[in-house]
Design a protein around this motif. Structure first.
Motif, PDB file in Angstrom:
ATOM      1  N   VAL A  65      45.043  26.041  42.937  1.00  0.00           N
ATOM      2  CA  VAL A  65      44.119  26.557  43.946  1.00  0.00           C
ATOM      3  C   VAL A  65      44.770  27.762  44.631  1.00  0.00           C
ATOM      4  CG1 VAL A  65      42.789  26.024  46.026  1.00  0.00           C
ATOM      5  CG2 VAL A  65      43.230  24.216  44.332  1.00  0.00           C
ATOM      6  N   TYR A  66      43.993  28.832  44.813  1.00  0.00           N
ATOM      7  CA  TYR A  66      44.460  30.039  45.491  1.00  0.00           C
ATOM      8  C   TYR A  66      43.788  30.165  46.845  1.00  0.00           C
ATOM      9  CZ  TYR A  66      46.625  31.200  41.114  1.00  0.00           C
ATOM     10  OH  TYR A  66      47.421  31.159  39.989  1.00  0.00           O
ATOM     11  N   ALA A  67      44.461  30.847  47.774  1.00  0.00           N
ATOM     12  CA  ALA A  67      43.938  31.006  49.130  1.00  0.00           C
ATOM     13  C   ALA A  67      42.815  32.027  49.203  1.00  0.00           C
ATOM     14  CB  ALA A  67      45.063  31.401  50.088  1.00  0.00           C
ATOM     15  N   ALA A  68      42.871  33.059  48.354  1.00  0.00           N
ATOM     16  CA  ALA A  68      41.890  34.144  48.401  1.00  0.00           C
ATOM     17  C   ALA A  68      41.739  34.749  47.018  1.00  0.00           C
ATOM     18  CB  ALA A  68      42.341  35.212  49.395  1.00  0.00           C
ATOM     19  N   LEU A  69      40.649  35.442  46.803  1.00  0.00           N
ATOM     20  CA  LEU A  69      40.415  36.094  45.513  1.00  0.00           C
ATOM     21  C   LEU A  69      41.549  37.039  45.147  1.00  0.00           C
ATOM     22  CD1 LEU A  69      36.606  36.924  45.839  1.00  0.00           C
ATOM     23  CD2 LEU A  69      37.660  35.241  44.305  1.00  0.00           C
ATOM     24  N   LYS A  70      42.056  37.780  46.130  1.00  0.00           N
ATOM     25  CA  LYS A  70      43.107  38.768  45.860  1.00  0.00           C
ATOM     26  C   LYS A  70      44.408  38.114  45.395  1.00  0.00           C
ATOM     27  CE  LYS A  70      44.291  39.100  50.757  1.00  0.00           C
ATOM     28  NZ  LYS A  70      45.508  38.489  50.988  1.00  0.00           N
ATOM     29  N   ASP A  71      44.556  36.825  45.599  1.00  0.00           N
ATOM     30  CA  ASP A  71      45.781  36.110  45.199  1.00  0.00           C
ATOM     31  C   ASP A  71      45.760  35.676  43.737  1.00  0.00           C
ATOM     32  OD1 ASP A  71      46.670  36.322  47.834  1.00  0.00           O
ATOM     33  OD2 ASP A  71      45.795  34.388  48.396  1.00  0.00           O
ATOM     34  N   ILE A  72      44.617  35.728  43.102  1.00  0.00           N
ATOM     35  CA  ILE A  72      44.499  35.295  41.706  1.00  0.00           C
ATOM     36  C   ILE A  72      45.208  36.324  40.819  1.00  0.00           C
ATOM     37  CG2 ILE A  72      42.914  34.784  39.816  1.00  0.00           C
ATOM     38  CD1 ILE A  72      40.866  33.918  41.982  1.00  0.00           C
ATOM     39  N   PRO A  73      46.177  35.882  40.015  1.00  0.00           N
ATOM     40  CA  PRO A  73      47.023  36.826  39.274  1.00  0.00           C
ATOM     41  C   PRO A  73      46.458  37.323  37.943  1.00  0.00           C
ATOM     42  CG  PRO A  73      47.817  34.605  38.924  1.00  0.00           C
ATOM     43  CD  PRO A  73      46.658  34.506  39.898  1.00  0.00           C
ATOM     44  N   LYS A  74      45.180  37.124  37.712  1.00  0.00           N
ATOM     45  CA  LYS A  74      44.589  37.559  36.448  1.00  0.00           C
ATOM     46  C   LYS A  74      43.177  38.056  36.709  1.00  0.00           C
ATOM     47  CE  LYS A  74      43.467  34.454  33.508  1.00  0.00           C
ATOM     48  NZ  LYS A  74      43.499  33.430  32.527  1.00  0.00           N
ATOM     49  N   PRO A  75      42.627  38.807  35.768  1.00  0.00           N
ATOM     50  CA  PRO A  75      41.249  39.285  35.939  1.00  0.00           C
ATOM     51  C   PRO A  75      40.244  38.131  35.916  1.00  0.00           C
ATOM     52  CG  PRO A  75      42.377  40.498  34.198  1.00  0.00           C
ATOM     53  CD  PRO A  75      43.256  39.340  34.557  1.00  0.00           C
ATOM     54  N   ILE A  76      39.198  38.264  36.703  1.00  0.00           N
ATOM     55  CA  ILE A  76      38.130  37.269  36.701  1.00  0.00           C
ATOM     56  C   ILE A  76      36.825  37.968  36.334  1.00  0.00           C
ATOM     57  CG2 ILE A  76      39.200  35.640  38.284  1.00  0.00           C
ATOM     58  CD1 ILE A  76      37.655  36.898  40.551  1.00  0.00           C
ATOM     59  N   ASP A  77      35.945  37.221  35.694  1.00  0.00           N
ATOM     60  CA  ASP A  77      34.677  37.775  35.237  1.00  0.00           C
ATOM     61  C   ASP A  77      33.537  37.530  36.220  1.00  0.00           C
ATOM     62  OD1 ASP A  77      35.793  38.543  32.717  1.00  0.00           O
ATOM     63  OD2 ASP A  77      35.622  36.460  32.061  1.00  0.00           O
ATOM     64  N   MET A  78      33.635  36.456  36.992  1.00  0.00           N
ATOM     65  CA  MET A  78      32.534  36.079  37.885  1.00  0.00           C
ATOM     66  C   MET A  78      33.107  35.375  39.108  1.00  0.00           C
ATOM     67  SD  MET A  78      29.367  33.463  37.097  1.00  0.00           S
ATOM     68  CE  MET A  78      28.477  34.567  36.013  1.00  0.00           C
ATOM     69  N   VAL A  79      32.445  35.563  40.236  1.00  0.00           N
ATOM     70  CA  VAL A  79      32.803  34.844  41.460  1.00  0.00           C
ATOM     71  C   VAL A  79      31.614  33.975  41.847  1.00  0.00           C
ATOM     72  CG1 VAL A  79      33.444  35.046  43.889  1.00  0.00           C
ATOM     73  CG2 VAL A  79      34.314  36.712  42.235  1.00  0.00           C
ATOM     74  N   ASP A  80      31.864  32.689  41.997  1.00  0.00           N
ATOM     75  CA  ASP A  80      30.849  31.726  42.397  1.00  0.00           C
ATOM     76  C   ASP A  80      31.202  31.295  43.820  1.00  0.00           C
ATOM     77  OD1 ASP A  80      28.759  29.939  42.305  1.00  0.00           O
ATOM     78  OD2 ASP A  80      29.518  28.806  40.592  1.00  0.00           O
ATOM     79  N   ILE A  81      30.301  31.510  44.776  1.00  0.00           N
ATOM     80  CA  ILE A  81      30.610  31.274  46.189  1.00  0.00           C
ATOM     81  C   ILE A  81      29.916  30.010  46.685  1.00  0.00           C
ATOM     82  CG2 ILE A  81      30.485  32.207  48.534  1.00  0.00           C
ATOM     83  CD1 ILE A  81      30.416  35.013  47.267  1.00  0.00           C
TER      84      ILE A  81
END
Length: 100
Positions: A65-81
């Protein structure tokens, strides 16, 4: 494009090309919709990265689990909120600031 209604083909194309989904508001509570959706997406073969500052660093359904989107260390294709409407705006701004 009419953003009030998307064709089934358009949505199907998106879902066939998406591989990695960040799920903001992920919950460890099994009765919460975000938990169920995360489990369902994983079962369907997507890589789901949970985002929740209160659970950051923990594991949820086998994912860190990451605290924020910017903390994710890889590219993401979609954000589900999975947050209330007041929180969704800043999260959308954070998603748009990511390097695609």
């Amino acid at each position: 494009m009419n953003h009030d209604s998307y064709s089934a083909d358009y949505i199907r194309d998106i879902l066939q090309n998406v591989k990695t989904i960040a799920l903001v508001g992920a919950s460890s509570n099994e009765v919460r919709p975000s938990y169920f959706v995360m489990k369902y997406l994983i079962d369907k073969g997507y890589e789901v990265i949970p985002v929740n500052p209160g659970l950051a660093g923990q594991m949820l359904l086998g994912q860190t689990v990451y605290a924020a989107l910017k903390d994710i260390p890889k590219p993401i294709d979609m954000v589900d909120i999975f947050r209330n409407s007041e929180a969704a705006g800043p999260i959308t701004d954070e998603a748009l600031a990511l390097d695609p």
